[in-house]
Design a protein around this motif. Structure first.
Motif, PDB file in Angstrom:
ATOM      1  N   ASN A   1       0.808  -1.221   0.000  1.00  0.00           N
ATOM      2  CA  ASN A   1       0.000   0.000   0.000  1.00  0.00           C
ATOM      3  C   ASN A   1       0.841   1.271   0.000  1.00  0.00           C
ATOM      4  N   VAL A   2       2.038   1.196   0.536  1.00  0.00           N
ATOM      5  CA  VAL A   2       2.894   2.391   0.560  1.00  0.00           C
ATOM      6  C   VAL A   2       3.137   2.901  -0.853  1.00  0.00           C
ATOM      7  N   LEU A   3       3.418   1.963  -1.770  1.00  0.00           N
ATOM      8  CA  LEU A   3       3.666   2.382  -3.146  1.00  0.00           C
ATOM      9  C   LEU A   3       2.449   3.075  -3.733  1.00  0.00           C
ATOM     10  N   PHE A   4       1.277   2.558  -3.401  1.00  0.00           N
ATOM     11  CA  PHE A   4       0.076   3.151  -3.965  1.00  0.00           C
ATOM     12  C   PHE A   4      -0.248   4.485  -3.311  1.00  0.00           C
ATOM     13  N   THR A   5       0.148   4.619  -2.055  1.00  0.00           N
ATOM     14  CA  THR A   5      -0.021   5.915  -1.414  1.00  0.00           C
ATOM     15  C   THR A   5       0.911   6.942  -2.045  1.00  0.00           C
ATOM     16  N   LEU A   6       2.083   6.466  -2.487  1.00  0.00           N
ATOM     17  CA  LEU A   6       3.023   7.368  -3.127  1.00  0.00           C
ATOM     18  C   LEU A   6       2.636   7.713  -4.556  1.00  0.00           C
TER      19      LEU A   6
ATOM     20  N   ARG B   1      -3.509   4.949  -7.703  1.00  0.00           N
ATOM     21  CA  ARG B   1      -4.545   4.518  -6.766  1.00  0.00           C
ATOM     22  C   ARG B   1      -5.926   4.878  -7.296  1.00  0.00           C
ATOM     23  N   LEU B   2      -6.033   6.034  -7.907  1.00  0.00           N
ATOM     24  CA  LEU B   2      -7.305   6.419  -8.523  1.00  0.00           C
ATOM     25  C   LEU B   2      -7.636   5.428  -9.628  1.00  0.00           C
ATOM     26  N   ALA B   3      -6.598   5.034 -10.378  1.00  0.00           N
ATOM     27  CA  ALA B   3      -6.820   4.038 -11.433  1.00  0.00           C
ATOM     28  C   ALA B   3      -7.351   2.745 -10.841  1.00  0.00           C
ATOM     29  N   VAL B   4      -6.823   2.349  -9.704  1.00  0.00           N
ATOM     30  CA  VAL B   4      -7.312   1.133  -9.044  1.00  0.00           C
ATOM     31  C   VAL B   4      -8.807   1.273  -8.770  1.00  0.00           C
ATOM     32  N   ALA B   5      -9.194   2.411  -8.210  1.00  0.00           N
ATOM     33  CA  ALA B   5     -10.599   2.611  -7.877  1.00  0.00           C
ATOM     34  C   ALA B   5     -11.465   2.617  -9.125  1.00  0.00           C
ATOM     35  N   ILE B   6     -10.978   3.273 -10.162  1.00  0.00           N
ATOM     36  CA  ILE B   6     -11.767   3.345 -11.395  1.00  0.00           C
ATOM     37  C   ILE B   6     -11.904   1.964 -12.023  1.00  0.00           C
ATOM     38  N   ILE B   7     -10.776   1.244 -12.077  1.00  0.00           N
ATOM     39  CA  ILE B   7     -10.839  -0.117 -12.622  1.00  0.00           C
ATOM     40  C   ILE B   7     -11.842  -0.946 -11.835  1.00  0.00           C
ATOM     41  N   GLY B   8     -11.777  -0.825 -10.518  1.00  0.00           N
ATOM     42  CA  GLY B   8     -12.705  -1.584  -9.679  1.00  0.00           C
ATOM     43  C   GLY B   8     -14.151  -1.250 -10.004  1.00  0.00           C
ATOM     44  N   THR B   9     -14.457   0.040 -10.072  1.00  0.00           N
ATOM     45  CA  THR B   9     -15.845   0.446 -10.299  1.00  0.00           C
ATOM     46  C   THR B   9     -16.318   0.029 -11.685  1.00  0.00           C
ATOM     47  N   VAL B  10     -15.496   0.282 -12.684  1.00  0.00           N
ATOM     48  CA  VAL B  10     -15.919  -0.069 -14.041  1.00  0.00           C
ATOM     49  C   VAL B  10     -16.113  -1.581 -14.161  1.00  0.00           C
ATOM     50  N   THR B  11     -15.170  -2.338 -13.590  1.00  0.00           N
ATOM     51  CA  THR B  11     -15.299  -3.796 -13.660  1.00  0.00           C
ATOM     52  C   THR B  11     -16.550  -4.269 -12.950  1.00  0.00           C
ATOM     53  N   LEU B  12     -16.856  -3.676 -11.801  1.00  0.00           N
ATOM     54  CA  LEU B  12     -18.015  -4.191 -11.075  1.00  0.00           C
ATOM     55  C   LEU B  12     -19.298  -3.939 -11.836  1.00  0.00           C
ATOM     56  N   LEU B  13     -19.366  -2.802 -12.519  1.00  0.00           N
ATOM     57  CA  LEU B  13     -20.563  -2.540 -13.322  1.00  0.00           C
ATOM     58  C   LEU B  13     -20.601  -3.455 -14.544  1.00  0.00           C
ATOM     59  N   TYR B  14     -19.460  -3.583 -15.206  1.00  0.00           N
ATOM     60  CA  TYR B  14     -19.345  -4.481 -16.359  1.00  0.00           C
ATOM     61  C   TYR B  14     -19.816  -5.878 -15.992  1.00  0.00           C
ATOM     62  N   ALA B  15     -19.302  -6.360 -14.876  1.00  0.00           N
ATOM     63  CA  ALA B  15     -19.611  -7.730 -14.482  1.00  0.00           C
ATOM     64  C   ALA B  15     -21.073  -7.886 -14.085  1.00  0.00           C
ATOM     65  N   CYS B  16     -21.642  -6.873 -13.442  1.00  0.00           N
ATOM     66  CA  CYS B  16     -23.049  -6.965 -13.058  1.00  0.00           C
ATOM     67  C   CYS B  16     -23.943  -7.106 -14.281  1.00  0.00           C
ATOM     68  N   PHE B  17     -23.706  -6.285 -15.280  1.00  0.00           N
ATOM     69  CA  PHE B  17     -24.519  -6.386 -16.487  1.00  0.00           C
ATOM     70  C   PHE B  17     -24.332  -7.735 -17.160  1.00  0.00           C
ATOM     71  N   SER B  18     -23.081  -8.177 -17.208  1.00  0.00           N
ATOM     72  CA  SER B  18     -22.822  -9.471 -17.834  1.00  0.00           C
ATOM     73  C   SER B  18     -23.509 -10.590 -17.075  1.00  0.00           C
ATOM     74  N   ALA B  19     -23.505 -10.501 -15.752  1.00  0.00           N
ATOM     75  CA  ALA B  19     -24.116 -11.558 -14.944  1.00  0.00           C
ATOM     76  C   ALA B  19     -25.612 -11.641 -15.199  1.00  0.00           C
ATOM     77  N   LEU B  20     -26.227 -10.479 -15.459  1.00  0.00           N
ATOM     78  CA  LEU B  20     -27.669 -10.462 -15.701  1.00  0.00           C
ATOM     79  C   LEU B  20     -28.047 -11.284 -16.917  1.00  0.00           C
TER      80      LEU B  20
END
Lengths: 540, 630
Positions: free
Chosen positions: B273-278, B283-302
């Motif tokens: 986590n230190v590296l990501f804090t630096l 870190r923002l990319a991590v959050a964005i990837i997470g959010t986009v993936t979760l929406l992508y996957a939800c639609f696909s699961a439907l």
């Protein structure tokens, strides 16, 4: 003195095997086992007893620690041979030589055991050739007189040619001739370079000699040095092989009998690496540095192209042959990176590749003996028929793709890490080669061993002799994967020494300078911004 | 007690070795005992270690155990050594306990399979590798575990290797994750070259001391590690392997893709986590990837109709939540969700396995139906699992962890309204697809008869996991519920505390309300569409636009098609055209030239005396001319 035995024992066993087998072919096999196992035992004994000396020879800080120049060998033999021409019978052994000798005799022994049932015609003559090759290989690794080196270098071609041409497969003559011409032609280029070096040194210092330790540091114009380096490079590049001089390898490896392939892949191609580390780079460090970019490009192409080619093959043995091209690309990369990490990786890769690819060749060879084909389109679902063979193939396929926990991973990691410090893009592309390695390794498994069994093949699984061979190789790779330190410690002397020889040239200074910069930077950045990690009152 | 740490990974590894060496000679019973037994022992040891660690924490809340030095050259000196802190404790507990339950379940699930011993061999190796991964004290050993789990996922996905489709799915998983691994290993090169060590704690300290926030080298290192994490955790853009990985036996899916392997990326990011804090941008990319993936996957699961594929996409989306949490520096929140997710996802997969086996191997949910009376244990397990997945309020563990993440996505210092909206929307979709699954599989008319009932070894894990899925969240209650959060206190000894701008009673209370509302609305919608008016839904889905959309989501938004055309087809084409080696024509060309020269020269050997005399004469003339004209 012991060094002479390394050459003499297999050399004496060779004609013995042939002659004694006139009445009883089986005798030849046992003589061959003795002719390789005995020197193997000797060199292992030497390794164990010299372990302390190897450790002592290496002191991290002393300038004259262990050196080719200072002549602190583990053993050496130096006798005059053709004095008027400056040719001496100069054999010497340091850590790297020791490792190569162990490899030579081990691979030779493995080749003999693997051919126990495979070779049925002219058995005596076959083992004569194998032992002759082993003797010549030992000579190559031990020679420090350039003429003697060239002598053994050429000598090992002849028995290898016969092995491929007489006991090989369908296109054996074509493959043998191709192998011979490629190696011979490039060897001639190296001979020209050797002679040029001889004359230049002679004219400069008055002493005409082929002795490598005296030829080191010969002054010559950089253009000349570059040409001479290319001469050496030509020979070793064909041997290694380096793209685009690699086309002899798939044919030779595929058409050779199992023993031939094992020795070819296990030892012969390593002469290319050995020659570069021992001779080419120490003799011409500046030229090597100038050539570095080109060499790295060729290395990366070799890694990726070799892997894609492997994936493309239908012939199972040819697939394995191309994996050698890919793995040797890593070796070339490491040699031209020329720092401790990369060179240690090269040594480790030499050993681990021999073990894993040798095993794969034996596996493919024994498979061919059973089902009489190498065509993967005629295979499929073999795991169900021979599960032990399937599991073994899987293990060595994983070694080939560099799975951590096996020696090949440590080797490739060290090479790439060392390369990164010299050229980031080469390291990245090399790492990408690992993805392609996965592609061919898993494809090989899928096409041949997994899937539906469609061709009504029936054959027996591994016999105890084969299981024993594979078990030894598996154990070796796992041990090297988790504890390669003995090998690293043995090679350390050479790795340090060759870098010392090239110290002061741009070749090694890059890493050293970089290292010094990092140390300095660390001290000045002590006052740099520190990341804020203290908890605030935003606590939940 | 902590000295036994090394046995936690060593026991399953020993199980692997024993099963590998004795393979054919073991009876099923023996193999099951060894396979499940070693993991069970490991779980016991892990629990003892956890108790010891919590009761009397070692100095600095971390325990370090060195076994031997791996190798030592050129300044690189990695050791086979283990590092235990609060985060590791949680991970080894989850891995070994859930792993054991799945092994137990497998002893019955796989009982008629001919590769029984081989199965447990691979499963043990997998658990061992994952434990090495989370306990490794240096990144190189972590990488060993990392590749080890990749290997085992390949071996286990392709387990039924007579069918080439399974082998292909396994290969796909290994190759795609290896692409991510390339990024990771380059990250290792960078880190070692800059900071001269690969040991994690000194590395973090060195980075914190020497690298400025936002500096190029920190961004590069963090981005490379993220590349590795994305591959292993099946986030965009390296997510295409996960749905196909469902080709493996269901316990494999449960273990590898739900409870453990895919969370390796989460572990890596949390550990470094230190590296990501630096590198806040990364870190923002991590959050964005997470959010986009979760929406992508939800639609696909439907849109999926294979029961396991729904769950696969569900895993992808829940890992997205964990990434989202990591991205907004909700480190502990991510680990909490990892734990709860392990419970309910394993539960869902194991229950799905019961259903699949009961129906003789049927995967299509539209051929199921009406199973709630025939398979009661599976039904209740599934309900609890789906409820937990949907984060139904208060009674499920998923609620507590998912609510925490949603709350953090807005309330943290790096929180963001878009991320929060995405998380909420995902939650709504999650409950819809989760209960779609419940209603289609367990309600309605039965389409396929039940031919096999589960016995105790499959039922007990379901019961245990159900209990855990209900009470597992009570170790970290939100602020408005009283602030009982031993898990947070525990994890704070290992991970940085999340800094928040909004954490008041009101805020957390409202957030919980919204999460609950969204979950319940989702269930309600699912009920309306799938129970009340299934026919109307069918008609709607048959219309052109909804149908096209469904096909698009069904095939994972076309990623497979894209990768196939951009990567696979060109490489295959190149391999095919250069099969006989591109350089070969040059070599053959030289040979051909030689042959032509030979032909030409041998044409001159025609035995005609007049030709020989003529040539000799011409040659003589030339020589004379030379001499004369010199």
């Amino acid at each position: 003195m012991i060094l002479l035995w390394y050459i003499l024992i297999p050399a004496a066993a060779a004609p013995l095997a042939w002659l004694l087998s006139r009445s009883q072919p089986q005798v030849a096999r046992w003589v061959a086992v003795g002719g390789t196992a005995l020197p193997l035992a000797l060199v292992t004994w030497q390794w164990v007893s010299e372990a302390g000396a190897l450790r002592a020879a290496f002191t991290a800080h002393g300038p004259g620690a262990a050196g080719l120049v200072q002549g602190t060998w583990l053993a050496h033999v130096h006798a005059a041979w053709i004095s008027p021409l400056g040719i001496s019978f100069f054999l010497a052994e340091d850590g790297l030589t020791l490792i190569m000798l162990v490899l030579t005799f081990a691979m030779g022994l493995l080749a003999v055991i693997a051919s126990w049932r495979g070779i049925t015609e002219r058995v005596g003559f076959f083992h004569f050739m194998i032992l002759w090759t082993t003797a010549a290989l030992a000579g190559v690794f031990l020679s420090l007189d350039l003429f003697l080196f060239y002598f053994f270098f050429e000598m090992m071609l002849i028995p290898m040619y016969f092995v491929i041409a007489l006991w090989g497969h369908e296109r054996r003559v074509y493959a043998a001739v191709k192998f011979f011409i490629f190696t011979q032609a490039s060897g001639l280029l190296m001979l020209i370079a050797i002679l040029a070096l001889y004359f230049i040194h002679g004219r400069a210092t008055g002493t005409y000699t082929f002795d490598f330790t005296q030829l080191l540091g010969t002054r010559m114009p950089s253009a000349t040095a570059f040409l001479l380096m290319l001469g050496f490079f030509a020979a070793f590049a064909v041997k290694l092989p380096v793209f685009p001089l690699h086309t002899w390898l798939p044919d030779a490896h595929t058409e050779a009998p199992t023993a031939g392939s094992v020795i070819l892949a296990g030892v012969l191609i390593k002469i290319g690496a050995y020659g570069m580390i021992r001779f080419m780079v120490p003799l011409f460090p500046q030229a090597t540095f100038d050539f570095r970019t080109v060499a790295m490009i060729l290395a990366v192409i070799g890694i990726i192209y070799g892997a894609v080619m492997a994936y493309a093959q239908r012939d199972l043995k040819r697939l394995v042959a191309y994996t050698s091209v890919s793995h040797m690309g890593f070796v070339l990369l490491g040699i031209f990176a020329w720092n401790t990490l990369a060179l240690q990786g090269v040594v480790l890769q030499i050993v681990c590749h021999a073990l894993s690819t040798g095993a794969l060749f034996i596996l493919v060879g024994t498979l061919q003996d059973r089902i009489h084909t190498r065509d993967m389109t005629k295979m499929g679902g073999l795991w169900a028929i021979a599960p032990r063979m399937g599991g073994t193939a899987m293990f060595f396929a994983l070694a080939s793709l560099g799975l951590p926990g096996l020696g090949n991973f440590v080797a490739e990691f060290l090479i790439l890490l060392g390369t990164w410090q010299v050229s980031k893009w080469a390291a990245v592309l090399g790492a990408l080669g690992l993805v392609f390695a996965t592609v061919y390794a898993l494809w090989m498994m899928q096409r041949a061993f997994q899937g539906e069994e469609t061709h009504a093949l029936r054959f027996h699984d591994l016999v105890p002799r084969e299981t024993g061979m594979y078990a030894a190789l598996i154990a070796a790779l796992v041990v090297l994967g988790f504890y390669p330190q003995p090998l690293i410690a043995t090679a350390r002397q050479t790795v340090t020494a060759v870098q010392q020889i090239t110290a002061g040239t741009p070749l090694s200074s890059q890493a050293n300078v970089a290292a010094q910069l990092i140390v300095a930077a660390g001290e000045t950045q002590a006052e740099a911004i520190v990341a804020d990690r203290a908890p605030t009152d935003g606590e939940r | 007690m902590l000295q036994l740490l090394w046995t936690v990974p060593a026991l399953p590894a020993a199980g692997f070795v024993v099963l590998a060496l004795l393979n054919r000679r073991l009876s099923r019973r023996a193999a099951a005992l060894i396979g499940a037994g070693f993991v069970g022992l490991s779980a016991v040891v892990a629990m003892l270690i956890a108790v010891s660690f919590i009761a009397s924490p070692p100095p600095g809340h971390a325990y370090h155990q060195v076994l031997w030095t791996w190798f030592d050259t050129g300044g690189l000196r990695p050791q086979i050594a283990f590092y235990l802190d609060a985060m590791s404790v949680i991970f080894i507990l989850v891995i070994t306990v859930v792993g054991f339950l799945i092994h137990l379940y497998s002893t019955e699930f796989m009982e008629r399979d001919e590769g029984f011993t081989r199965f447990f061999m691979y499963m043990n190796l997998f658990v061992a590798s994952m434990l090495v991964l989370v306990l490794a004290d240096n990144l190189l050993l972590l990488y060993l575990g990392w590749e080890g789990v990749g290997l085992c996922s390949y071996l286990l996905i392709a387990f039924w290797q007579k069918d080439v489709k399974n082998v292909y799915a396994g290969r796909k998983a290994f190759i795609i994750t290896r692409v991510g691994d390339t990024a990771l290993i380059v990250g290792l090169f960078l880190l070692f070259t800059q900071l001269h060590t690969l040991e994690i704690q000194p590395l973090m300290a060195g980075a914190a001391k020497n690298w400025a926030t936002g500096s190029g080298v920190a961004v590069a290192a963090a981005a490379l590690l993220l590349g590795g994490a994305v591959g292993k955790s099946a986030q965009l853009p390296l997510q295409t392997w996960l749905p196909d990985a469902m080709a493996g036996p269901t316990p494999v899916s449960a273990l590898i893709h739900a409870a453990t392997m895919v969370t390796a990326g989460v572990y890596l990011i949390a550990r470094t986590n230190v590296l990501f804090t630096l590198a806040p941008d990364v870190r923002l990319a991590v959050a964005i990837i997470g959010t986009v993936t979760l929406l992508y996957a939800c639609f696909s699961a439907l849109a999926q109709h294979d029961i396991k594929r729904v769950l696969a996409y569900s895993t992808m989306s829940q890992i997205g939540y964990m990434f989202l949490a990591l991205g907004v520096a909700g480190w502990s929140a991510a680990i909490f969700h990892f734990m709860t997710h392990a419970f309910f996802k394993a539960l869902l997969f194991l229950a799905a396995g019961v259903v699949i086996e009961a129906l003789g191997g049927e995967h299509d949910i539209f051929k199921m139906g009406g199973l709630r009376r025939k398979l009661p244990v599976a039904f209740w397990a599934f309900i609890i699992g789906a409820a937990s997945l949907s984060a139904l309020p208060l009674i499920t563990d998923g609620f507590y962890s998912k609510d925490l993440i949603i709350e953090t996505s807005l309330g943290a210092v790096d929180g963001n309204a878009w991320l929060w909206l995405g998380a909420l929307a995902g939650s709504l979709l999650t409950s819809i697809y989760a209960f779609r699954l419940v209603f289609v599989v367990f309600f309605g008319d039965q389409q396929t008869p039940v031919t096999l009932r589960p016995r105790w070894r499959m039922q007990l894990p379901l019961v245990v996991l159900s209990v855990l899925s209900v009470v597992g969240g009570l170790v970290w209650l939100p602020g408005w519920m009283g602030g009982f959060h031993p898990l947070e206190t525990f994890l704070d000894t290992a991970l940085p505390v999340t800094q928040t701008v909004a954490s008041s009673f009101a805020y957390t209370g409202v957030s919980a309300l919204l999460t609950s509302l969204v979950a319940v609305v989702g269930v309600a919608l699912a009920t309306v569409w799938l129970v009340e008016s299934r026919a109307a839904l069918k008609d709607f889905a048959a219309r052109p636009t909804p149908h096209a959309l469904q096909e698009f989501w069904l095939h994972g938004w076309g990623f497979d098609w894209l990768y196939e055309h951009v990567f696979v087809i060109p490489v295959k084409w190149f391999a095919r055209v250069s099969r006989n080696d591109l350089v070969e024509p040059a070599v053959s060309g030289i040979a051909w030239l030689n042959v032509q020269a030979w032909r030409a020269l041998s044409a001159s050997q025609n035995g005609l005396l007049r030709v020989y005399i003529g040539v000799a004469g011409v040659g003589l003339a030339i020589i004379v001319a030379f001499v004369v004209l010199r």
